[in-house]
Design an enzyme around this catalytic site. Structure first.
Site, mmCIF file in Angstrom:
data_model
loop_
_atom_site.group_PDB
_atom_site.id
_atom_site.type_symbol
_atom_site.label_atom_id
_atom_site.label_comp_id
_atom_site.label_asym_id
_atom_site.label_seq_id
_atom_site.Cartn_x
_atom_site.Cartn_y
_atom_site.Cartn_z
ATOM 1 N N HIS A 164 16.204 -2.935 8.976
ATOM 2 C CA HIS A 164 15.069 -2.262 8.323
ATOM 3 C C HIS A 164 13.789 -3.089 8.271
ATOM 4 O O HIS A 164 12.968 -2.892 7.376
ATOM 5 C CB HIS A 164 15.450 -1.766 6.922
ATOM 6 C CG HIS A 164 16.659 -0.893 6.921
ATOM 7 N ND1 HIS A 164 16.633 0.405 7.374
ATOM 8 C CD2 HIS A 164 17.940 -1.144 6.572
ATOM 9 C CE1 HIS A 164 17.841 0.919 7.292
ATOM 10 N NE2 HIS A 164 18.660 -0.007 6.813
ATOM 11 N N GLN A 165 13.590 -3.992 9.231
ATOM 12 C CA GLN A 165 12.314 -4.707 9.324
ATOM 13 C C GLN A 165 11.390 -3.896 10.217
ATOM 14 O O GLN A 165 11.714 -3.637 11.375
ATOM 15 C CB GLN A 165 12.503 -6.106 9.907
ATOM 16 C CG GLN A 165 11.203 -6.886 9.997
ATOM 17 C CD GLN A 165 11.365 -8.252 10.655
ATOM 18 O OE1 GLN A 165 12.339 -8.512 11.335
ATOM 19 N NE2 GLN A 165 10.392 -9.113 10.446
ATOM 20 N N PHE A 166 10.235 -3.498 9.681
ATOM 21 C CA PHE A 166 9.306 -2.676 10.447
ATOM 22 C C PHE A 166 8.026 -3.406 10.824
ATOM 23 O O PHE A 166 7.280 -2.929 11.664
ATOM 24 C CB PHE A 166 8.997 -1.381 9.694
ATOM 25 C CG PHE A 166 10.232 -0.549 9.495
ATOM 26 C CD1 PHE A 166 10.819 0.109 10.565
ATOM 27 C CD2 PHE A 166 10.837 -0.468 8.259
ATOM 28 C CE1 PHE A 166 11.980 0.856 10.401
ATOM 29 C CE2 PHE A 166 11.998 0.270 8.080
ATOM 30 C CZ PHE A 166 12.571 0.940 9.158
ATOM 31 N N ILE B 278 0.816 -1.220 0.000
ATOM 32 C CA ILE B 278 0.000 0.000 0.000
ATOM 33 C C ILE B 278 0.851 1.273 0.000
ATOM 34 O O ILE B 278 0.320 2.368 -0.146
ATOM 35 C CB ILE B 278 -1.000 0.029 1.179
ATOM 36 C CG1 ILE B 278 -0.278 -0.008 2.521
ATOM 37 C CG2 ILE B 278 -2.018 -1.101 1.047
ATOM 38 C CD1 ILE B 278 -1.182 0.303 3.709
ATOM 39 N N HIS C 61 8.315 -11.356 5.689
ATOM 40 C CA HIS C 61 7.722 -10.948 4.420
ATOM 41 C C HIS C 61 8.810 -10.668 3.398
ATOM 42 O O HIS C 61 9.900 -10.243 3.732
ATOM 43 C CB HIS C 61 6.800 -9.734 4.574
ATOM 44 C CG HIS C 61 7.427 -8.527 5.207
ATOM 45 N ND1 HIS C 61 7.741 -8.458 6.557
ATOM 46 C CD2 HIS C 61 7.798 -7.341 4.677
ATOM 47 C CE1 HIS C 61 8.264 -7.272 6.822
ATOM 48 N NE2 HIS C 61 8.321 -6.571 5.691
ATOM 49 N N PHE C 62 8.476 -10.969 2.160
ATOM 50 C CA PHE C 62 9.354 -10.715 1.028
ATOM 51 C C PHE C 62 8.768 -9.566 0.222
ATOM 52 O O PHE C 62 7.586 -9.592 -0.119
ATOM 53 C CB PHE C 62 9.457 -11.949 0.120
ATOM 54 C CG PHE C 62 10.224 -13.081 0.724
ATOM 55 C CD1 PHE C 62 11.557 -13.289 0.393
ATOM 56 C CD2 PHE C 62 9.623 -13.949 1.623
ATOM 57 C CE1 PHE C 62 12.274 -14.344 0.948
ATOM 58 C CE2 PHE C 62 10.326 -15.003 2.184
ATOM 59 C CZ PHE C 62 11.655 -15.198 1.847
ATOM 60 N N HIS C 63 9.590 -8.579 -0.071
ATOM 61 C CA HIS C 63 9.207 -7.507 -0.979
ATOM 62 C C HIS C 63 9.665 -7.900 -2.382
ATOM 63 O O HIS C 63 10.808 -8.336 -2.559
ATOM 64 C CB HIS C 63 9.917 -6.195 -0.627
ATOM 65 C CG HIS C 63 9.483 -5.572 0.644
ATOM 66 N ND1 HIS C 63 8.517 -4.589 0.692
ATOM 67 C CD2 HIS C 63 9.902 -5.763 1.920
ATOM 68 C CE1 HIS C 63 8.358 -4.212 1.949
ATOM 69 N NE2 HIS C 63 9.188 -4.912 2.711
#
Length: 133
Positions: free
Chosen positions: A87-89, A30, A94-96
């Protein structure tokens, strides 16, 4: 349950679903960095990759591949972060999938070099491989 991705899996939060298996879900981001930026998540909750079951691991990468092919980018990054300073928020694996159409959009990555000698690399390799079961 406060995990946003678990809420998406349950259907409590809507998403633009791209594909789904029994163990994984793919949907559009999103807040994309480029057109087609997608996320692929395991339905199983695990904060970090090494905590994920082997079954979920085996299921998710083929879905990452299928979604990437469907998005169709010539250049892209597949990114998976573990931990805040990495940088995991969202504390759910999850994979981008981030298309890189040009220099302006997509992921920009710096790659600093770590100073290590060939001997240190060999010793580190032996140490790590001895721990793999």
């Amino acid at each position: 349950m406060s995990c946003i991705f678990c809420k998406i899996v349950k259907g409590d939060i809507p998403c633009v679903k791209l594909a789904e298996t029994a163990l994984s879900l793919a949907f559009l981001d999103i807040a994309p960095t480029s057109k087609g930026h997608a996320l692929v998540i395991p339905k199983e909750h695990a904060a970090k990759m090494h905590e994920l079951s082997d079954e979920s691991c085996a299921d998710i990468l083929p879905l990452v591949k299928k979604v990437t092919k469907a998005i169709g980018p010539e250049n892209y990054n597949v990114l998976q972060n573990n931990g805040r300073i990495a940088h995991q928020f969202v504390d759910h694996v999850h994979f981008h999938i981030i298309p890189k159409p040009n220099e302006e959009y997509g992921l920009g990555v710096g790659w600093p070099s770590y100073p290590i000698s060939p001997e240190e690399i060999k010793a580190l390799g032996e140490e790590i491989s001895s721990k793999i079961k």
